[in-house]
Design a protein around this motif. Structure first.
Motif, PDB file in Angstrom:
ATOM      1  N   ASN A 145      -4.433   1.448  -5.411  1.00 10.00           N
ATOM      2  CA  ASN A 145      -4.801   2.926  -5.422  1.00 10.00           C
ATOM      3  C   ASN A 145      -6.191   3.311  -5.745  1.00 10.00           C
ATOM      4  O   ASN A 145      -6.433   4.187  -6.551  1.00 10.00           O
ATOM      5  CB  ASN A 145      -3.918   3.604  -6.353  1.00 10.00           C
ATOM      6  CG  ASN A 145      -2.608   4.032  -5.672  1.00 10.00           C
ATOM      7  OD1 ASN A 145      -2.642   4.429  -4.349  1.00 10.00           O
ATOM      8  ND2 ASN A 145      -1.646   3.810  -6.187  1.00 10.00           N
TER       9      ASN A 145
ATOM     10  N   ALA B 118      -6.785  -0.489  -1.737  1.00 11.92           N
ATOM     11  CA  ALA B 118      -5.697   0.495  -1.366  1.00 11.92           C
ATOM     12  C   ALA B 118      -4.373   0.256  -2.139  1.00 11.92           C
ATOM     13  O   ALA B 118      -3.672   0.877  -2.672  1.00 11.92           O
ATOM     14  CB  ALA B 118      -5.540   0.642   0.129  1.00 11.92           C
ATOM     15  N   ARG B 119      -4.108  -1.146  -2.204  1.00 11.71           N
ATOM     16  CA  ARG B 119      -2.954  -1.641  -2.829  1.00 11.71           C
ATOM     17  C   ARG B 119      -2.984  -1.156  -4.591  1.00 11.71           C
ATOM     18  O   ARG B 119      -1.925  -0.804  -5.023  1.00 11.71           O
ATOM     19  CB  ARG B 119      -2.900  -2.944  -2.804  1.00 11.71           C
ATOM     20  CG  ARG B 119      -1.359  -3.583  -3.211  1.00 11.71           C
ATOM     21  CD  ARG B 119      -1.758  -5.127  -3.342  1.00 11.71           C
ATOM     22  NE  ARG B 119      -2.593  -6.034  -4.124  1.00 11.71           N
ATOM     23  CZ  ARG B 119      -2.490  -6.241  -5.470  1.00 11.71           C
ATOM     24  NH1 ARG B 119      -1.356  -5.640  -6.063  1.00 11.71           N
ATOM     25  NH2 ARG B 119      -3.568  -6.575  -6.206  1.00 11.71           N
TER      26      ARG B 119
ATOM     27  N   ILE C 107       0.834  -1.310   0.050  1.00  6.80           N
ATOM     28  CA  ILE C 107       0.068  -0.115  -0.141  1.00  6.80           C
ATOM     29  C   ILE C 107       0.890   1.230   0.045  1.00  6.80           C
ATOM     30  O   ILE C 107       1.848   1.355   1.000  1.00  6.80           O
ATOM     31  CB  ILE C 107      -0.925   0.086   1.321  1.00  6.80           C
ATOM     32  CG1 ILE C 107      -1.988  -1.187   1.187  1.00  6.80           C
ATOM     33  CG2 ILE C 107      -1.570   1.317   1.403  1.00  6.80           C
ATOM     34  CD1 ILE C 107      -2.811  -1.478   2.176  1.00  6.80           C
ATOM     35  N   SER C 108       0.607   2.025  -1.140  1.00  8.46           N
ATOM     36  CA  SER C 108       1.886   3.015  -1.276  1.00  8.46           C
ATOM     37  C   SER C 108       1.423   4.385  -0.361  1.00  8.46           C
ATOM     38  O   SER C 108       2.232   5.281  -0.332  1.00  8.46           O
ATOM     39  CB  SER C 108       1.732   3.472  -2.754  1.00  8.46           C
ATOM     40  OG  SER C 108       0.379   4.125  -3.051  1.00  8.46           O
ATOM     41  N   PHE C 109       0.407   4.337   0.355  1.00 10.23           N
ATOM     42  CA  PHE C 109       0.173   5.865   1.056  1.00 10.23           C
ATOM     43  C   PHE C 109      -0.073   5.175   2.602  1.00 10.23           C
ATOM     44  O   PHE C 109      -0.014   4.046   2.904  1.00 10.23           O
ATOM     45  CB  PHE C 109      -0.977   6.391   1.044  1.00 10.23           C
ATOM     46  CG  PHE C 109      -2.069   5.315   0.746  1.00 10.23           C
ATOM     47  CD1 PHE C 109      -2.949   5.424   1.737  1.00 10.23           C
ATOM     48  CD2 PHE C 109      -2.730   4.947  -0.426  1.00 10.23           C
ATOM     49  CE1 PHE C 109      -4.276   4.735   1.707  1.00 10.23           C
ATOM     50  CE2 PHE C 109      -3.770   4.113  -0.310  1.00 10.23           C
ATOM     51  CZ  PHE C 109      -4.594   4.124   0.577  1.00 10.23           C
TER      52      PHE C 109
ATOM     53  N   ARG D 284      -8.322   5.747  -1.005  1.00 11.57           N
ATOM     54  CA  ARG D 284      -7.343   6.378  -0.302  1.00 11.57           C
ATOM     55  C   ARG D 284      -8.044   6.752   1.269  1.00 11.57           C
ATOM     56  O   ARG D 284      -9.090   7.243   0.997  1.00 11.57           O
ATOM     57  CB  ARG D 284      -6.746   7.483  -1.096  1.00 11.57           C
ATOM     58  CG  ARG D 284      -5.273   7.577  -1.824  1.00 11.57           C
ATOM     59  CD  ARG D 284      -4.736   8.730  -1.956  1.00 11.57           C
ATOM     60  NE  ARG D 284      -3.636   9.356  -1.443  1.00 11.57           N
ATOM     61  CZ  ARG D 284      -2.482   8.300  -1.765  1.00 11.57           C
ATOM     62  NH1 ARG D 284      -2.502   7.555  -2.897  1.00 11.57           N
ATOM     63  NH2 ARG D 284      -1.360   8.820  -1.251  1.00 11.57           N
TER      64      ARG D 284
END
Ligand SMILES: Cc1cc2nc3c(=O)[nH]c(=O)nc-3n(C[C@H](O)[C@H](O)[C@H](O)COP(=O)(O)OP(=O)(O)OC[C@H]3O[C@@H](n4cnc5c(N)ncnc54)[C@H](O)[C@@H]3O)c2cc1C
Ligand code: FES
Ligand code: FES
Lengths: 279, 158
Positions: free
Chosen positions: A47, A44-45, A2-4, A50
């Motif tokens: 995107n 979420a992964r 998850i980038s965030f 968010r």
């Protein structure tokens, strides 16, 4: 990955959860309730979702209840589908939940997540629609109990920040004759191209559907048609398909024409089965 | 303890294979990523990371869970078991005896599911075996052999 980043909270009461949501919302964090988390993590992964704060509801006692009490079947939103299947208190719900995702995922997916999720299949919703269940919702104004039909039929219509706490059904529905059929494209484990659930109540057949359209729903108008004994069963089914309240899906799983074909056959089988199981 | 709002990373204690581990993680880290990248336990494999393949399966409080579908922070206070924690179990030997793998990528996940099945449902019939094992995918299609391996263990237990 998850980038965030997001905050994680695990409140232990309904009030704490609602307050945590409001706090995070005021801080502009776009919070979400987190139950099994499978949909949130998947989206979420990719995107596709968010958020700055997730509020895990699995520590809330009211969300972890599953019992038949004083003629009421009460189920908390954090109960996993595996627990639903194993407890088997409402056989139509258990049988329907048994074919949602696979066994290991059902150890994590919860009733609340299935009912409130963004994916429109929501197969576990159908048995509650058929039983005229009520939902207990918690929000800034406190608790409210409303018919599930009002806030979930077709699509979830919870107010912002509202938490689904429990679903309550009258016990008299639990033992009624039922049918639940899931047709997939090919694999046993997949989203349905057609899911039909039916219950034979005293006044006639009730039916709810998923997979056919971008909505999991029950329609009183379709039920009137399907119960119209003035018409032969096959004609009732044709009228019901003509009056289908949502566009029939045409997607990678199936063309609209094939879905309609499968729907017709599944409805025929379901009507016959419920007829045989007359009270 | 809640994930601290102000800090992106925070320290967490996880009980894995009966040992306490500390790691500095983000709340958004999945259990799979923390096991592999923080604790060096690479037995659970990152296949699809989408809940579909089962290669990442571990036990959380004895229940098989796809570790890509769980946040590490959710597992605080739980007993986590990974393939590294299994030693000389009947199912491991059965996989060898029945040639139940080819490339081996799916094997840790399958073994974790099979081990849980043998523990919880030692008398499972074909329907239950199929229901549990359908959670995992083997791209080398060793399904026949995997089926034979789990059945031999269930018989062995029975
Ligand atoms: C591999 C896989 C296969 C699947 N197959 C099927 C299938 O065959 N049929 C089907 O119907 N579904 C299927 N699903 C979808 C799944 O049932 C839903 O995505 C469901 O939302 C997941 O439940 P969860 O508890 O993990 O939800 P979460 O990820 O925790 O939440 C999902 C959403 O619901 C909201 N939410 C959760 N609980 C509450 C609550 N109590 N109050 C208010 N909002 C809440 C969250 O904020 C979030 O927006 C599948 C999912 C996976 C991962
Ligand atoms: S990596 Fe978790 S299910 Fe595929
Ligand atoms: S042995 Fe290669 S994926 Fe299963």
């Amino acid at each position: 990955m998850i980038s965030f980043d997001f905050q994680y909270e695990r409140p232990e009461s309904i009030e704490e959860a609602v307050q945590a949501f409001q706090r995070a919302d005021s801080a502009g964090l776009e919070p979400i309730y987190y139950s099994g988390g499978t949909e949130i993590i998947s989206m979420a992964r990719l995107n596709l979702l968010r958020t700055g704060a997730v509020i895990d509801i699995k520590g809330i006692p009211e969300c972890n209840v599953m019992a038949v009490r004083q003629d009421r079947f009460v189920i908390g939103s954090a109960i996993t589908l595996t627990n639903v299947v194993e407890a088997n208190l409402y056989p139509l719900l258990s049988e329907t939940s048994r074919n949602v995702a696979d066994f290991t995922n059902r150890n994590k997916i919860t009733i609340g997540g299935n009912l409130c999720g963004k994916f429109y299949y929501r197969e576990a919703l159908l048995p509650f629609l058929l039983a005229d269940s009520q939902v207990v919702l918690a929000g800034a104004g406190g608790l409210r109990q409303v018919p599930i039909d009002l806030v979930m039929n077709g699509e979830p219509r919870l107010e912002k920040g509202e938490l689904l706490v429990q679903i309550i059904s009258e016990a008299r529905y639990l033992a009624l004759p039922f049918i639940t059929v899931k047709k997939t494209k090919q694999e046993k484990i997949d989203y349905p191209i057609v899911r039909v659930t039916g219950l034979r109540a005293a006044e006639g057949i009730r039916m709810a559907f998923s997979g056919v359209s971008e909505a999991a729903f029950r329609s009183r108008e379709l039920e009137e048609v399907l119960n119209d004994t003035a018409l032969p069963v096959q004609e009732r089914i044709e009228v019901a398909i003509r009056r289908w309240p949502y566009p029939i899906l045409n997607d990678i799983l199936s063309s609209a024409a094939y879905r309609t074909f499968v729907l017709r056959n599944t409805l025929t089988d379901a009507m016959e089965a419920l007829e045989r199981r007359r009270l | 303890m809640n994930g601290h709002p102000g800090s992106v990373k925070f320290e967490i204690e996880l009980l894995v294979n009966d040992k306490s581990h500390h790691a500095a993680i983000r709340a958004a880290d999945t259990l799979l990523r923390v096991l592999r990248e923080h604790l060096g336990l690479t037995g659970a494999k990152a296949g699809c990371e989408n809940g579909d393949c089962g290669a990442c399966t571990v036990h959380v409080d004895g229940v098989p869970i796809k570790s890509c579908m769980m946040l590490a922070i959710e597992a605080r206070g739980s007993r986590i078991a990974t393939i590294e924690g299994l030693r000389n179990t009947p199912i491991q030997q059965a996989f060898v005896d029945h040639f139940a793998f080819q490339c081996g990528f799916c094997t840790p996940g399958f073994i974790m599911v099979c081990h849980a099945l043998a523990e919880h449902r030692p008398k499972a019939g074909d329907d239950v075996i199929q229901e549990w094992l359908q959670s995992n995918i083997c791209r080398c299609t060793s399904y026949e052999e995997i089926g034979a391996a789990i059945k031999s263990v269930l018989r062995w237990q029975g």
